[in-house]
Design an enzyme around this catalytic site. Sequence first.
Site, PDB file in Angstrom:
ATOM      1  N   MET A 107     -17.452   0.760   3.681  1.00  0.00           N
ATOM      2  CA  MET A 107     -17.606   2.161   3.270  1.00  0.00           C
ATOM      3  C   MET A 107     -16.932   2.389   1.916  1.00  0.00           C
ATOM      4  O   MET A 107     -16.706   3.530   1.520  1.00  0.00           O
ATOM      5  CB  MET A 107     -17.001   3.083   4.328  1.00  0.00           C
ATOM      6  CG  MET A 107     -17.718   2.960   5.667  1.00  0.00           C
ATOM      7  SD  MET A 107     -17.551   4.393   6.714  1.00  0.00           S
ATOM      8  CE  MET A 107     -15.800   4.412   6.988  1.00  0.00           C
TER       9      MET A 107
ATOM     10  N   GLN B 215     -21.505   8.096  11.741  1.00  0.00           N
ATOM     11  CA  GLN B 215     -20.381   7.593  12.551  1.00  0.00           C
ATOM     12  C   GLN B 215     -19.145   8.479  12.474  1.00  0.00           C
ATOM     13  O   GLN B 215     -18.094   8.127  13.001  1.00  0.00           O
ATOM     14  CB  GLN B 215     -20.051   6.146  12.164  1.00  0.00           C
ATOM     15  CG  GLN B 215     -19.427   5.976  10.798  1.00  0.00           C
ATOM     16  CD  GLN B 215     -19.337   4.510  10.402  1.00  0.00           C
ATOM     17  OE1 GLN B 215     -20.341   3.850  10.217  1.00  0.00           O
ATOM     18  NE2 GLN B 215     -18.119   3.995  10.275  1.00  0.00           N
TER      19      GLN B 215
ATOM     20  N   SER C 296      -5.970  -0.436   5.016  1.00  0.00           N
ATOM     21  CA  SER C 296      -7.046   0.475   5.401  1.00  0.00           C
ATOM     22  C   SER C 296      -7.240   1.488   4.285  1.00  0.00           C
ATOM     23  O   SER C 296      -6.271   1.899   3.639  1.00  0.00           O
ATOM     24  CB  SER C 296      -6.656   1.205   6.690  1.00  0.00           C
ATOM     25  OG  SER C 296      -7.481   2.337   6.872  1.00  0.00           O
ATOM     26  N   SER C 297      -8.481   1.878   4.087  1.00  0.00           N
ATOM     27  CA  SER C 297      -8.740   2.927   3.085  1.00  0.00           C
ATOM     28  C   SER C 297      -7.993   4.193   3.462  1.00  0.00           C
ATOM     29  O   SER C 297      -7.586   4.968   2.599  1.00  0.00           O
ATOM     30  CB  SER C 297     -10.240   3.211   3.006  1.00  0.00           C
ATOM     31  OG  SER C 297     -10.927   2.013   2.755  1.00  0.00           O
ATOM     32  N   ARG C 298      -7.798   4.407   4.761  1.00  0.00           N
ATOM     33  CA  ARG C 298      -7.121   5.636   5.212  1.00  0.00           C
ATOM     34  C   ARG C 298      -5.623   5.612   4.893  1.00  0.00           C
ATOM     35  O   ARG C 298      -4.982   6.649   4.936  1.00  0.00           O
ATOM     36  CB  ARG C 298      -7.376   5.886   6.700  1.00  0.00           C
ATOM     37  CG  ARG C 298      -8.833   6.235   6.967  1.00  0.00           C
ATOM     38  CD  ARG C 298      -9.098   6.745   8.360  1.00  0.00           C
ATOM     39  NE  ARG C 298     -10.415   7.374   8.441  1.00  0.00           N
ATOM     40  CZ  ARG C 298     -11.518   6.802   8.937  1.00  0.00           C
ATOM     41  NH1 ARG C 298     -11.457   5.576   9.419  1.00  0.00           N
ATOM     42  NH2 ARG C 298     -12.673   7.437   8.954  1.00  0.00           N
TER      43      ARG C 298
ATOM     44  N   GLY D  71      -8.297  -6.240   2.302  1.00  0.00           N
ATOM     45  CA  GLY D  71      -8.939  -6.462   3.602  1.00  0.00           C
ATOM     46  C   GLY D  71     -10.430  -6.696   3.427  1.00  0.00           C
ATOM     47  O   GLY D  71     -11.004  -7.659   3.948  1.00  0.00           O
ATOM     48  N   HIS D  72     -11.077  -5.796   2.666  1.00  0.00           N
ATOM     49  CA  HIS D  72     -12.511  -5.964   2.407  1.00  0.00           C
ATOM     50  C   HIS D  72     -12.764  -7.257   1.623  1.00  0.00           C
ATOM     51  O   HIS D  72     -13.726  -7.976   1.892  1.00  0.00           O
ATOM     52  CB  HIS D  72     -13.032  -4.801   1.556  1.00  0.00           C
ATOM     53  CG  HIS D  72     -12.909  -3.451   2.190  1.00  0.00           C
ATOM     54  ND1 HIS D  72     -12.017  -2.510   1.744  1.00  0.00           N
ATOM     55  CD2 HIS D  72     -13.568  -2.874   3.235  1.00  0.00           C
ATOM     56  CE1 HIS D  72     -12.142  -1.405   2.470  1.00  0.00           C
ATOM     57  NE2 HIS D  72     -13.070  -1.602   3.388  1.00  0.00           N
TER      58      HIS D  72
ATOM     59  N   LYS E 184      -9.576  -6.302  12.194  1.00  0.00           N
ATOM     60  CA  LYS E 184      -8.780  -5.060  12.249  1.00  0.00           C
ATOM     61  C   LYS E 184      -9.479  -4.031  13.145  1.00  0.00           C
ATOM     62  O   LYS E 184      -8.838  -3.302  13.881  1.00  0.00           O
ATOM     63  CB  LYS E 184      -8.617  -4.496  10.843  1.00  0.00           C
ATOM     64  CG  LYS E 184      -7.641  -3.357  10.787  1.00  0.00           C
ATOM     65  CD  LYS E 184      -7.995  -2.391   9.711  1.00  0.00           C
ATOM     66  CE  LYS E 184      -7.775  -1.008  10.208  1.00  0.00           C
ATOM     67  NZ  LYS E 184      -8.659  -0.055   9.594  1.00  0.00           N
TER      68      LYS E 184
HETATM   69  P1  AMP Z   1     -14.560   0.015   6.284  1.00  0.00           P
HETATM   70  O1  AMP Z   1     -14.842   0.124   4.821  1.00  0.00           O
HETATM   71  O2  AMP Z   1     -13.253   0.588   6.698  1.00  0.00           O
HETATM   72  O3  AMP Z   1     -15.728   0.466   7.138  1.00  0.00           O
HETATM   73  O4  AMP Z   1     -14.405  -1.545   6.579  1.00  0.00           O
HETATM   74  C1  AMP Z   1     -15.430  -2.440   6.231  1.00  0.00           C
HETATM   75  C2  AMP Z   1     -15.123  -3.782   6.834  1.00  0.00           C
HETATM   76  O5  AMP Z   1     -13.867  -4.256   6.353  1.00  0.00           O
HETATM   77  C3  AMP Z   1     -15.029  -3.752   8.365  1.00  0.00           C
HETATM   78  O6  AMP Z   1     -15.619  -4.931   8.896  1.00  0.00           O
HETATM   79  C4  AMP Z   1     -13.535  -3.746   8.594  1.00  0.00           C
HETATM   80  O7  AMP Z   1     -13.152  -4.290   9.841  1.00  0.00           O
HETATM   81  C5  AMP Z   1     -13.063  -4.623   7.454  1.00  0.00           C
HETATM   82  N1  AMP Z   1     -11.651  -4.366   7.161  1.00  0.00           N
HETATM   83  C6  AMP Z   1     -11.080  -3.169   6.865  1.00  0.00           C
HETATM   84  N2  AMP Z   1      -9.741  -3.297   6.712  1.00  0.00           N
HETATM   85  C7  AMP Z   1      -9.465  -4.603   6.919  1.00  0.00           C
HETATM   86  C8  AMP Z   1      -8.268  -5.384   6.920  1.00  0.00           C
HETATM   87  N3  AMP Z   1      -7.069  -4.832   6.680  1.00  0.00           N
HETATM   88  N4  AMP Z   1      -8.360  -6.710   7.168  1.00  0.00           N
HETATM   89  C9  AMP Z   1      -9.571  -7.287   7.428  1.00  0.00           C
HETATM   90  N5  AMP Z   1     -10.737  -6.603   7.440  1.00  0.00           N
HETATM   91  C10 AMP Z   1     -10.693  -5.287   7.206  1.00  0.00           C
END
Ligand code: AMP
Length: 282
Positions: A30, A61, A187-189, A36-37, A151
Amino acid sequence: MQIFETRDDLQKTLATCRQSGQHIGLVPTMGNLHEGHLALVDAARKQSQYVLSTIFVNPLQFGPGEDLDNYPKTLESDYELLASRHCDGVFVPSVSEMYPNGINNQTLVSVPTLSRHHCGLSRPGHFEGVCTIVSKLFNLTMPDMAFFGEKDYQQLQIIKKMTTDLCIPVKVVGVPTQRTESGLAMSSRNNYLEDRQVSIAANLQRSLKMTMEKLKQGETNFSALELDAGEFLTTAGLKVDYFNISHAVTLEPAGARDSNLVILAAVFLGKTRLIDNIRVQL
Ligand code: AMP
């Protein structure tokens, strides 16, 4: 790095890749990218010839009152980060590109059993939104492999089951959680947190590790462990949404005889909701 805004442009390029025998690795996100990403991009880079990331804040979602409208958007720096990790393409569709018939008139994909506890309980409809957008992305891009973070453990298990149950020919790969030095899962949050809240947030992983140690020492009263962890988190200044010792595959509450466990937790820090988990093998 190629940037695609329409499904047509994306599909033309991917068809050419496939014709030339390139394997496609998909990394759905997102946006507001962090390490992480980028760990997912690195994993995809190692195992595929064409790495495609997607950036789409999926309205389906998010529930009412959640942070859809405030979700951080940092497209230009996201592009730079992806290019620096040798991502080949990024798909950044608009909402109407992904939902041409509107989100209220959308076929939904659901994995009811794995969605009934944890985040599925706290965020009704969330996983239907996730499964629906991931199915659409899989069908649009037909990747060989798709990479998701551990995560979001429940999400990863749900996507694996959806892919198997619907006979989707994509290999779903989980990538370990990337953390800051304090142990906080990236986390983005986390961007919503003030400095003083960041150190409080680190107690989430601490509570998981402490509970893991007690399980490894042979403690079998899981409800008491969950209550202890809840008290620890509350004292630290976090509001507990859930803290559940669960079976790592079914995600149902763990029984004393189960040895393959995952502890899943979600907390609020002010308005910010954080999740984390730890696997425990007894
Ligand atoms: P999001 O942008 O939050 O929807 O995350 C996109 C992808 O990145 C999802 O598969 C998440 O599980 C993964 N992701 C987010 N944060 C982490 C993290 N700290 N470590 C590993 N993967 C992550």
